[in-house]
Structure formats: C-alpha cells, structure tokens
Design a protein around this motif. Structure first.
Motif, PDB file in Angstrom:
ATOM      1  N   VAL A 125      -6.870   3.599  -0.292  1.00 29.69           N
ATOM      2  CA  VAL A 125      -5.671   2.602  -0.521  1.00 29.69           C
ATOM      3  C   VAL A 125      -6.406   1.407  -0.044  1.00 29.69           C
ATOM      4  N   ALA A 134      -4.450   2.135  -5.154  1.00 31.81           N
ATOM      5  CA  ALA A 134      -4.606   3.462  -4.684  1.00 31.81           C
ATOM      6  C   ALA A 134      -5.212   4.206  -5.593  1.00 31.81           C
ATOM      7  N   GLU A 165       1.006  -1.209   0.001  1.00 35.99           N
ATOM      8  CA  GLU A 165       0.031   0.053  -0.108  1.00 35.99           C
ATOM      9  C   GLU A 165       0.830   1.410  -0.033  1.00 35.99           C
TER      10      GLU A 165
END
Length: 162
Positions: A130, A120, A77
C-alpha cells in the motif's frame, strides 16, 4: 515509460506467471483496465475491472466496510487495502490493484490535496503493498500518472516473483 509499453510488459509477465489481473478503480475511472485491454490478447491475462467511483459501489461491489470509509475517507490506505482484497475475492484474478484519489480540480483538502492518490496491490499469496503518492498537474495528468503507477506496481510484483 508509457502506459502502453507498461501494459505490454504487464501482460507478458502475467502470461509468464499464468495469472489473471483484476482492477478496482475510483479516480482513474477504468483507466488502468483500458490500458490493459488496449493490448491484443489481454483476455488471456485480465479478468475484470471494478469501477467503484461512489462509496456505495466500493461497499456493494468490493466489500469495503462502511466504518472504514467513515473513519478514513474514500481516499485512504485502509480503503484501498479493502478494495484490493475485495477485487481478489470477487474475481478469478490472482493479482489486483486498487486506486482511490483526488484528481481535481476540486475536492482537495489541506490533509489530502488534489493529486493525492492511494494505491494497494494484493495477490493470491497474501502479499499486499500500500502506498500514497502525490502527483502534480491537472486532472488528466494526475489520472495518467496514477494509471502508470498502478501498472508499474503490478509489473514490479510479478518481476520480484521470478
């Protein structure tokens, strides 16, 4: 819903918002931008695509930091967050999606098995979302599901703004 019908809806929502989209793709290899540009008239609402398959490309083209890649790995992420922001920075787009994942059949680990895909979405207002998904199936299926999720995320954001 298929990628084509999603791309048509994304295009209409982008036209309504008067925004341009930009993609930053790794494991999908340009699949999201292909789905978008399959739609006639997409030049009116799509700016560009960054296909950044290697870590070096993520750094060179999108400004992903080397220390982020080292600490978290490309499928993470924090990396897709930087990819999404970089896509906005280095384009004329107002909304971006970034994707990095493990489509298989190799490359998975116990912590990040095949089918792990990080997304994202970011936009010009400073908003960002995200998420990490786990898709089943072979390489083609994982990539197809990732393309559809990417498009759905853009559409969800644009619909929420109306």
């Amino acid at each position: 819903m298929t990628g084509t019908s999603l791309a048509i809806q994304v295009g209409q929502a982008l036209k309504d918002q008067q925004w341009l989209a930009v993609t930053a793709e790794s494991c999908t290899g340009g699949g999201v931008s292909a789905a978008i540009t399959d739609i006639a008239g997409s030049s009116g609402w799509f700016d560009r695509a960054f296909v950044t398959y290697s870590n070096e490309a993520k750094q060179d083209m999108l400004g992903v930091r080397a220390d982020t890649l080292t600490e978290y790995g490309a499928v993470s992420e924090p990396v897709v967050s930087q990819m999404a922001q970089g896509a906005l920075t280095y384009s004329r787009g107002q909304i971006s999606v970034a994707i990095s994942g493990i489509a298989g059949p190799d490359g998975g680990t116990p912590d990040k098995p095949v089918g792990t895909v990080c997304f994202a979405w970011a936009d010009a207002t400073g908003w960002m979302l995200v998420e990490t998904c786990h898709f089943d199936g072979d390489r083609w299926s994982v990539r197809e599901q990732a393309v559809e999720r990417a498009l759905q995320g853009i559409l969800d954001r644009l619909n929420a703004m109306q």
